[in-house]
Motif scaffolding. Structure first.
Motif, short mmCIF file in Angstrom:
data_model
loop_
_atom_site.label_atom_id
_atom_site.label_comp_id
_atom_site.label_asym_id
_atom_site.label_seq_id
_atom_site.Cartn_x
_atom_site.Cartn_y
_atom_site.Cartn_z
N UNK A 137 0.82 -1.04 0.06
CA UNK A 137 -0.03 0.06 0.05
C UNK A 137 0.81 1.36 -0.01
N UNK A 138 0.39 2.10 -0.48
CA UNK A 138 0.78 3.67 -0.08
C UNK A 138 1.06 3.84 1.29
N UNK A 139 2.01 4.48 1.91
CA UNK A 139 2.00 4.83 3.03
C UNK A 139 2.42 6.32 3.07
N UNK A 140 1.83 6.80 4.30
CA UNK A 140 2.09 8.24 4.56
C UNK A 140 2.68 8.59 6.06
N UNK A 141 3.25 9.74 6.20
CA UNK A 141 3.72 9.91 7.42
C UNK A 141 2.52 10.82 8.23
N UNK A 142 1.45 11.31 7.55
CA UNK A 142 0.52 11.62 8.38
C UNK A 142 -0.64 10.77 8.23
N UNK A 143 -1.64 11.03 9.22
CA UNK A 143 -2.97 10.20 9.33
C UNK A 143 -2.92 9.39 10.38
N UNK A 144 -1.85 8.92 11.13
CA UNK A 144 -1.92 8.42 12.61
C UNK A 144 -2.56 7.02 12.05
N UNK A 145 -2.92 6.35 13.30
CA UNK A 145 -3.53 5.15 13.39
C UNK A 145 -2.70 3.93 12.55
N UNK A 146 -1.50 3.82 12.99
CA UNK A 146 -0.77 2.71 12.34
C UNK A 146 -1.24 1.60 13.01
N UNK A 147 -1.63 1.21 14.05
CA UNK A 147 -2.10 -0.06 14.47
C UNK A 147 -3.29 -0.48 13.86
N UNK A 148 -4.25 0.33 13.26
CA UNK A 148 -5.43 -0.03 12.70
C UNK A 148 -4.90 -0.51 11.10
N UNK A 149 -4.03 0.30 10.61
CA UNK A 149 -3.62 0.13 9.31
C UNK A 149 -2.74 -1.44 9.37
N UNK A 150 -2.14 -1.46 10.33
CA UNK A 150 -1.37 -3.00 10.25
C UNK A 150 -2.28 -4.23 10.49
N UNK A 151 -3.27 -3.81 11.26
CA UNK A 151 -4.43 -4.89 11.59
C UNK A 151 -4.95 -5.22 10.49
N UNK A 152 -5.34 -4.32 9.71
CA UNK A 152 -6.08 -4.55 8.56
C UNK A 152 -5.35 -5.19 7.55
N UNK A 153 -4.01 -4.78 7.17
CA UNK A 153 -3.23 -5.56 6.32
C UNK A 153 -2.94 -7.09 6.49
N UNK A 154 -2.39 -7.40 7.79
CA UNK A 154 -2.39 -8.54 8.26
C UNK A 154 -3.79 -9.54 8.19
N UNK A 155 -4.77 -8.59 8.65
CA UNK A 155 -6.11 -9.47 8.22
C UNK A 155 -6.34 -10.00 6.84
N UNK A 156 -6.04 -8.95 5.83
CA UNK A 156 -6.16 -9.28 4.39
C UNK A 156 -5.16 -10.33 3.91
N UNK A 157 -3.96 -10.16 4.41
CA UNK A 157 -3.11 -11.38 4.09
C UNK A 157 -3.46 -12.74 4.37
N UNK A 158 -4.03 -12.77 5.69
CA UNK A 158 -4.41 -13.93 6.14
C UNK A 158 -5.56 -14.56 5.66
N UNK A 159 -6.38 -13.64 4.81
CA UNK A 159 -7.68 -14.21 4.30
C UNK A 159 -7.28 -15.17 3.09
N UNK A 160 -6.16 -15.14 2.67
CA UNK A 160 -5.56 -15.99 1.59
C UNK A 160 -5.04 -17.15 2.14
N UNK A 161 -5.02 -17.39 3.31
CA UNK A 161 -4.43 -18.61 3.85
C UNK A 161 -5.28 -19.85 3.49
N UNK A 162 -4.76 -20.90 2.77
CA UNK A 162 -5.75 -21.78 2.36
C UNK A 162 -6.08 -22.90 3.44
#
Length: 165
Positions: A137-162
């Motif tokens: 994903x594009x990442x920015x220095x502004x906008x905060x909420x890194x924990x939410x973005x990380x949790x969302x990315x990891x959740x999406x990754x694991x949706x592909x687990x077979x």
């Protein structure tokens, strides 16, 4: 399109690959690998100890949601992850719609930072990679909420687990 992406929440592109010959339901326990790459000093806002702890916690949470049990003594799979951060440039060109005989040609250059998180599952028995997933994903220095973005990315990754639910 790029301007729209920059104005909205960055979209996340997810990819995965796995050994199609394996029965993934045979794996029930996991542990985080002791191998950890060094922080990238070029991007301390993104690759830092806080974000690495968040990534590890999100991975463990997703593994347990898939039915895995954390077992550091006798894991079926070892989990590791890698962070890739790159500054990139994109160029957009178009003909401006102006009245008159000559249409002008416009070129816009955009600099941005792209982050990719790659997660690997390795069979502890033979130390072979059995699955990998990534989120970019594009990442920015502004906008905060890194924990939410990380949790969302990891959740999406694991949706592909077979395996497992």
């Amino acid at each position: 399109i790029f301007v729209m992406l920059m104005g909205c929440a960055p979209s996340i592109t997810v990819n995965s690959d796995f050994n199609k010959d394996l029965n993934f339901n045979q794996f029930h326990t996991f542990a985080m690998s002791d191998l950890e790459e060094k922080h990238d000093p070029a991007f301390p806002m993104f690759d830092n100890e806080l974000n690495r702890q968040r990534i590890k916690a999100a991975i463990q949470s997703e593994m347990m949601a898939k039915g895995f049990i954390l077992d550091e003594a006798h894991p079926h799979v070892l989990v590791d992850y890698h962070i890739v951060i790159k500054d990139k440039t994109t160029i957009d060109s178009y003909h401006a719609q102006e009245p008159g005989f000559w249409n002008s040609f416009e070129v816009e250059v955009f600099d941005y930072t792209e982050g990719t998180l790659v997660v690997h599952l390795v069979d502890q028995t033979n130390l072979q990679l059995i699955w990998q997933g990534s989120a970019s994903s594009l990442i920015r220095t502004q906008g905060g909420k890194p924990e939410q973005r990380i949790n969302k990315a990891v959740s999406l990754i694991f949706e592909t687990y077979p395996g497992l639910p």
